[in-house]
Each structure stands twice: as C-alpha cells, then as structure tokens.
Design a protein around this motif. Structure first.
Motif, short mmCIF file in Angstrom:
data_model
loop_
_atom_site.label_atom_id
_atom_site.label_comp_id
_atom_site.label_asym_id
_atom_site.label_seq_id
_atom_site.Cartn_x
_atom_site.Cartn_y
_atom_site.Cartn_z
N MET A 206 63.22 3.99 0.35
CA MET A 206 63.65 4.03 -1.04
C MET A 206 63.92 2.62 -1.55
SD MET A 206 66.25 7.30 -1.02
CE MET A 206 66.45 7.24 -2.79
N ASN A 210 66.90 3.07 -6.45
CA ASN A 210 66.99 4.50 -6.21
C ASN A 210 68.05 4.84 -5.17
OD1 ASN A 210 65.14 5.57 -8.08
ND2 ASN A 210 63.41 5.04 -6.78
N TRP A 211 68.34 3.90 -4.25
CA TRP A 211 69.46 4.12 -3.35
C TRP A 211 70.76 4.17 -4.13
CZ3 TRP A 211 69.99 6.35 0.98
CH2 TRP A 211 69.02 6.25 1.99
N MET A 214 70.87 7.49 -5.63
CA MET A 214 71.16 8.47 -4.60
C MET A 214 72.66 8.48 -4.28
SD MET A 214 70.22 10.85 -2.51
CE MET A 214 68.44 10.76 -2.32
#
Length: 292
Positions: A206, A210-211, A214
C-alpha cells in the motif's frame, strides 16, 4: 454497572455512531476500489481484535474471563457471519455504490423480525408481517424489476442484510447466557482469525497515503463500536434504535459528495418505505415489552 436511561444523550451518541460508521463505509469503499477486499477487511479486524483484547485485559479476570462461554460454537458462528457480512457489504460498495447498497441494506431489521420466529421462537403477529411486506415492496421499488434490467449485484447488499440479521439474532440468543463483553471479545477475535486465514493470501503493498486512510478506517471502526456501547449503556435500546437509520442520511451525503453517486427517485421512495416499516416494527416491539 446499572444502566441509566438518559435518552437525549443516548440519541446523540447513536447519531454520532451512525456518522462514524458512514465515514468508515466511505473509507472502505475507497480502499477496496484500490486493494483486495479481503485484505482491507483483514487489517480492520487486526485492529478490532487488538481493541477487544485490550479491553479484556483492563478488566478483572482478563482474557480468561472475557472468553468464558458455554456456547463457543454459536459465538464462533457469529464472528464468522459478521466478517463475511462486512466483506459482502464492502464488495457491494465498490460495485453498486454506497447509496444503493445502504438503501437495500436498511431492510435488515425487517429480516430480524421475520426470522425471530424460527430462530428464537418469538411470536410475529400480523401487524409485523404487514410491515415486513411493506419493507420488501420498498426493496422492489429500489430494484425496479420489470422496469429495468435488475443488476445481479443488487443481491450483494441483500445477502449482507440477511447475514447481519442472522448475526443479530444469534447475538440475542447468546445474550441469554453470555454478557456483552464476552460476545464482543468473540466477535473481534474470531473475525481476526478467519480474515487472516483468507486475507493474508491477497496481500498487496500500500502507498503511504492509503496506509494513513487505512489507519483512519481502523480508528473509525473502534470509535464507532465504543460510541455504540456507550449509547446502550446510557439509554434503552428501544428508545435510541430508530435513530440508527440516520446512517442512511450520512451515507447518501458521502456517496453523492465524495463518489459522485446518483440518488434515483425510486431509491428515495423505496428507502422511505423500508425505514417506515422498520420504525413500525421497532414501535410494536417496544409496545410488547411494556409491562401490562
């Protein structure tokens, strides 16, 4: 701890819960459009399991007490059902969008009412059956069979609603002998084990951005569950449950603004029928629980 009944505070907590869960669904849709659904849900469950284990460790008796149950098979089934339901709904978000997926999913309280007889042995009178019928007419209004080609993907949120209804009924079933903390513990841990077993095979690298999303998704999941627990601690469930439908409003706002989804008139009409039928069943249930 004895439960208070501060209904205004309970309503505020329920509305806050639904707003957080709507944000969670928006983040889930974004991430699942870029990464495998199973991986996204697996990471969510890792955080969820860590949360329930941390809660258990803070209380007297620790994990041993939290996990103590005489019905482990049903508790495991609950955890498996919820993890499968989350995967199903996130998949629905990516295919149908947030608005239509949630419009169909709102029928789950009606499914709970319909299935409470065969699963829990509860009596379902003609008034509730009439409300269930109205609700499913609402589902048909949303899907419009005969007026347009029905997308087979419409079955995805309907399946998700069915799984969530059975999960809810099994939660009521285990509550006859297990407390909320025990059920919460089994939900998180079972889901993490199941999702790791299937999701680890679909791992994808990722991006840092996007982490971050998340991480936000995991925090919203924990925050939403904490708010919901607090909500039911401060007020009667029957008084605040109708406000759970506000999640549909927040979801529509996110779907329209963040994902450029379209709100069809048939979706508004059908969802309105489903919500009205659901509120009626909640009202009937509250009447029946009043002492004579």
């Amino acid at each position: 701890m004895s439960q208070s009944n501060n209904i205004p505070l309970g309503i505020m907590l329920m509305v806050a819960t639904t707003m957080v869960f709507a944000v969670q669904d928006g983040l889930s849709r974004h991430l699942a459009e870029n990464y495998n659904v199973l991986m996204v849900v697996m990471i969510r469950y890792w955080f969820f399991a860590a949360f329930v284990i941390a809660l258990a460790l803070r209380k007297a008796g620790g994990i041993r007490k939290a996990a103590a149950t005489t019905q482990p098979a049903v508790q495991i089934l609950r955890g498996v059902l919820l993890s499968a339901q989350i995967c199903t709904m996130v998949l629905g978000f990516t295919i149908l969008g947030l608005v239509e997926s949630h419009a169909v999913f709102t029928c789950y309280p009606l499914l709970v009412a319909a299935l409470s007889g065969p699963i829990l042995g509860e009596k379902v009178g003609w008034r509730r059956w009439a409300a269930i019928g109205v609700g499913f007419i609402g589902v048909l209004v949303i899907l419009q069979p005969g007026l347009r080609v029905v997308d087979p993907a419409a079955a995805i949120p309907l399946a998700g609603a069915g799984m969530f209804a059975v999960y809810g009924l099994l939660t009521r079933y285990v509550a006859r002998r297990d407390n909320t903390a025990t059920s919460f513990f089994w939900t998180g841990v079972t889901g993490a084990v199941v999702m790791t077993a299937v999701g680890v095979w679909f791992w994808e690298p990722m991006t840092p951005g996007n982490w971050l999303l998340m991480g936000t998704l995991c925090i919203t999941g924990v925050t939403g569950h904490w708010l919901l627990i607090r909500c039911y601690e401060v007020a009667e469930a029957s008084a605040v449950q109708p406000f759970a439908y506000t999640q549909l409003i927040f979801t529509v706002i996110i779907g329209l603004s963040a994902f450029n989804e379209v709100l069809r008139p048939s979706v508004v009409l059908g969802a309105g029928m489903i919500v009205a039928a659901g509120l009626f069943t909640l009202w009937r249930e509250r009447l029946q629980r009043r002492p004579g």
